[in-house]
Design a protein around this motif. Structure first.
Motif, PDB file in Angstrom:
ATOM      1  N   PHE A 119      16.108  -8.225   1.607  1.00  0.00           N
ATOM      2  CA  PHE A 119      17.524  -8.182   1.962  1.00  0.00           C
ATOM      3  C   PHE A 119      18.004  -6.738   1.989  1.00  0.00           C
ATOM      4  CE2 PHE A 119      16.822 -12.467   0.398  1.00  0.00           C
ATOM      5  CZ  PHE A 119      17.416 -13.217   1.400  1.00  0.00           C
ATOM      6  N   THR A 120      18.674  -6.393   3.090  1.00  0.00           N
ATOM      7  CA  THR A 120      18.993  -5.009   3.408  1.00  0.00           C
ATOM      8  C   THR A 120      20.500  -4.793   3.375  1.00  0.00           C
ATOM      9  OG1 THR A 120      17.013  -4.975   4.804  1.00  0.00           O
ATOM     10  CG2 THR A 120      18.589  -3.177   5.110  1.00  0.00           C
ATOM     11  N   ASP A 121      20.894  -3.577   3.110  1.00  0.00           N
ATOM     12  CA  ASP A 121      22.297  -3.222   2.945  1.00  0.00           C
ATOM     13  C   ASP A 121      23.004  -3.165   4.297  1.00  0.00           C
ATOM     14  OD1 ASP A 121      24.685  -2.479   1.875  1.00  0.00           O
ATOM     15  OD2 ASP A 121      24.096  -0.412   1.422  1.00  0.00           O
ATOM     16  N   LEU A 124      17.683  -3.258   0.067  1.00  0.00           N
ATOM     17  CA  LEU A 124      16.957  -2.160   0.703  1.00  0.00           C
ATOM     18  C   LEU A 124      17.911  -1.263   1.481  1.00  0.00           C
ATOM     19  CD1 LEU A 124      13.835  -3.794   2.422  1.00  0.00           C
ATOM     20  CD2 LEU A 124      13.758  -1.943   0.754  1.00  0.00           C
ATOM     21  N   PRO A 125      17.700   0.048   1.465  1.00  0.00           N
ATOM     22  CA  PRO A 125      18.443   0.908   2.393  1.00  0.00           C
ATOM     23  C   PRO A 125      17.929   0.719   3.809  1.00  0.00           C
ATOM     24  CG  PRO A 125      16.891   2.208   1.106  1.00  0.00           C
ATOM     25  CD  PRO A 125      16.833   0.819   0.548  1.00  0.00           C
ATOM     26  N   VAL A 126      18.802   0.807   4.775  1.00  0.00           N
ATOM     27  CA  VAL A 126      18.417   0.640   6.171  1.00  0.00           C
ATOM     28  C   VAL A 126      17.313   1.613   6.561  1.00  0.00           C
ATOM     29  CG1 VAL A 126      19.243   0.900   8.550  1.00  0.00           C
ATOM     30  CG2 VAL A 126      20.642  -0.312   6.864  1.00  0.00           C
ATOM     31  N   SER A 127      17.372   2.831   6.033  1.00  0.00           N
ATOM     32  CA  SER A 127      16.390   3.859   6.395  1.00  0.00           C
ATOM     33  C   SER A 127      14.964   3.441   6.064  1.00  0.00           C
ATOM     34  CB  SER A 127      16.723   5.178   5.702  1.00  0.00           C
ATOM     35  OG  SER A 127      16.733   5.015   4.292  1.00  0.00           O
ATOM     36  N   THR A 128      14.772   2.684   4.992  1.00  0.00           N
ATOM     37  CA  THR A 128      13.433   2.243   4.610  1.00  0.00           C
ATOM     38  C   THR A 128      12.896   1.227   5.607  1.00  0.00           C
ATOM     39  OG1 THR A 128      13.962   2.593   2.282  1.00  0.00           O
ATOM     40  CG2 THR A 128      12.049   1.224   2.757  1.00  0.00           C
ATOM     41  N   VAL A 129      13.767   0.334   6.065  1.00  0.00           N
ATOM     42  CA  VAL A 129      13.339  -0.650   7.064  1.00  0.00           C
ATOM     43  C   VAL A 129      13.007   0.050   8.383  1.00  0.00           C
ATOM     44  CG1 VAL A 129      13.936  -2.780   8.264  1.00  0.00           C
ATOM     45  CG2 VAL A 129      14.816  -2.368   5.959  1.00  0.00           C
ATOM     46  N   VAL A 130      13.797   1.037   8.748  1.00  0.00           N
ATOM     47  CA  VAL A 130      13.528   1.793   9.972  1.00  0.00           C
ATOM     48  C   VAL A 130      12.176   2.500   9.883  1.00  0.00           C
ATOM     49  CG1 VAL A 130      14.277   3.742  11.391  1.00  0.00           C
ATOM     50  CG2 VAL A 130      15.952   2.086  10.563  1.00  0.00           C
ATOM     51  N   PRO A 172      23.776 -13.359  -3.927  1.00  0.00           N
ATOM     52  CA  PRO A 172      23.604 -12.062  -4.603  1.00  0.00           C
ATOM     53  C   PRO A 172      22.613 -12.112  -5.761  1.00  0.00           C
ATOM     54  CG  PRO A 172      25.917 -12.482  -4.176  1.00  0.00           C
ATOM     55  CD  PRO A 172      25.193 -13.761  -3.868  1.00  0.00           C
ATOM     56  N   LYS A 173      22.495 -13.271  -6.403  1.00  0.00           N
ATOM     57  CA  LYS A 173      21.507 -13.420  -7.475  1.00  0.00           C
ATOM     58  C   LYS A 173      20.089 -13.247  -6.935  1.00  0.00           C
ATOM     59  CE  LYS A 173      24.506 -14.543 -10.723  1.00  0.00           C
ATOM     60  NZ  LYS A 173      24.770 -13.654 -11.885  1.00  0.00           N
ATOM     61  N   THR A 174      19.874 -13.704  -5.709  1.00  0.00           N
ATOM     62  CA  THR A 174      18.571 -13.524  -5.071  1.00  0.00           C
ATOM     63  C   THR A 174      18.282 -12.049  -4.842  1.00  0.00           C
ATOM     64  OG1 THR A 174      18.807 -15.651  -3.949  1.00  0.00           O
ATOM     65  CG2 THR A 174      17.146 -14.151  -3.085  1.00  0.00           C
ATOM     66  N   TYR A 175      19.304 -11.296  -4.370  1.00  0.00           N
ATOM     67  CA  TYR A 175      19.115  -9.863  -4.175  1.00  0.00           C
ATOM     68  C   TYR A 175      18.715  -9.205  -5.506  1.00  0.00           C
ATOM     69  CZ  TYR A 175      22.450 -10.964  -0.375  1.00  0.00           C
ATOM     70  OH  TYR A 175      23.123 -11.522   0.667  1.00  0.00           O
ATOM     71  N   GLU A 176      19.399  -9.593  -6.568  1.00  0.00           N
ATOM     72  CA  GLU A 176      19.136  -8.998  -7.881  1.00  0.00           C
ATOM     73  C   GLU A 176      17.697  -9.258  -8.320  1.00  0.00           C
ATOM     74  OE1 GLU A 176      22.041 -10.490 -10.591  1.00  0.00           O
ATOM     75  OE2 GLU A 176      23.753  -9.749  -9.411  1.00  0.00           O
ATOM     76  N   LYS A 177      17.213 -10.482  -8.089  1.00  0.00           N
ATOM     77  CA  LYS A 177      15.837 -10.810  -8.478  1.00  0.00           C
ATOM     78  C   LYS A 177      14.822  -9.970  -7.709  1.00  0.00           C
ATOM     79  CE  LYS A 177      16.634 -15.594  -9.957  1.00  0.00           C
ATOM     80  NZ  LYS A 177      16.335 -17.022  -9.694  1.00  0.00           N
TER      81      LYS A 177
END
Length: 258
Positions: free
Chosen positions: A186-188, A217-223, A207-212
């Motif tokens: 899950f990305t920002d 993720l920052p968009v830059s990492t996905v790019v 949001p609990k899933t994101y926390e787990k």
């Protein structure tokens, strides 16, 4: 794929990952057709890219990917405008369990339609140059269960499965087009800003899933992962994962049993 001079078509390109992918390709000398159903955001992004990289290198085309005639027409416009296609990125997606039929239509049906339409344009059998299709799934397509998002999860599992099938050597020999899939955690971006209107009473679980998973993720990492996948000409039917825990890697599967 060396990107200088290549032509890419990206769906869901007005904002979020689609916009970031478009800019990354333009920076490397590609020409990009940016598709999105949102006219205001799309025109704004199109103008921004034209100012940065030249109007001859980018074009916004309004398109609802769930409308087959619109999608076919957008592919035709992009191919005619730029003189063919080399890369198709089926990126458009939503996270919506209330409008679950539309979630499936955008996340799965339109990705499959975009894959077949991309093949029709790029296939060497049809006089195309060959090329590369990247379908954007999600880490949800690899996880066993996200209870608050069953339809979204199912759609992304479907994207992974379809992409692996279409990335088989049988299809590549016929078309000269590689098909791969990227599964970011899950990305920002705006897609994760869920409400009860979009997710129902269990929206607070998302949001609990994101926390787990360690956060967003920052968009830059996905790019970064996306560009690696675009430029790696050895991959076909590959499933790239992008996560905070393991960074950029590829999921390994057992060999087919037949």
């Amino acid at each position: 794929m060396a990107l200088m001079g290549k032509v890419a078509l990206i769906t869901g390109a007005a904002q979020g990952l689609g916009k970031a992918f478009s800019e990354a390709l333009l920076k490397r000398g590609a020409r990009v057709a940016m598709l999105d159903m949102k006219p205001e955001e799309g025109e704004r992004t199109g103008q921004e890219m034209a100012e940065k990289f030249g109007p001859e290198n980018s074009r916004f085309i309004q398109c609802d990917v769930t409308a087959s005639e619109q999608l076919d027409g957008a592919f035709d416009k992009a191919s005619s405008h730029f003189g063919g296609l080399d890369l198709v990125v089926n990126n458009a997606g939503i996270l919506n369990e209330v409008q679950w039929e539309r979630c499936l239509a955008i996340n799965l049906e339109a990705v499959i339609r975009g894959t077949f339409t991309g093949l029709n344009h790029m296939s060497t059998q049809n006089g195309g140059r060959g090329g590369h299709i990247i379908n954007v799934a999600s880490i949800a397509g690899l996880l066993s269960s996200i209870p608050a998002a069953p339809v979204y999860t199912a759609s992304k599992h479907g994207v992974v499965a379809a992409s692996r099938c279409m990335g088989h050597a049988m299809h590549y020999k016929r078309h000269g087009v590689r098909v791969n899939v990227i599964c970011p955690s899950f990305t920002d971006t705006d897609i994760v800003k869920v409400t009860e209107d979009s997710m129902g009473k269990d929206f607070w679980m998302v949001p609990k899933t994101y926390e787990k998973l360690g956060g967003l993720l920052p968009v830059s990492t996905v790019v970064e992962g996306f560009l690696q996948l675009v430029e790696d000409e050895t991959r076909n039917g590959a499933v790239m994962r992008v996560t905070l825990a393991k960074g950029i890697d590829f999921k390994k599967y057992r060999e087919d049993m037949f």
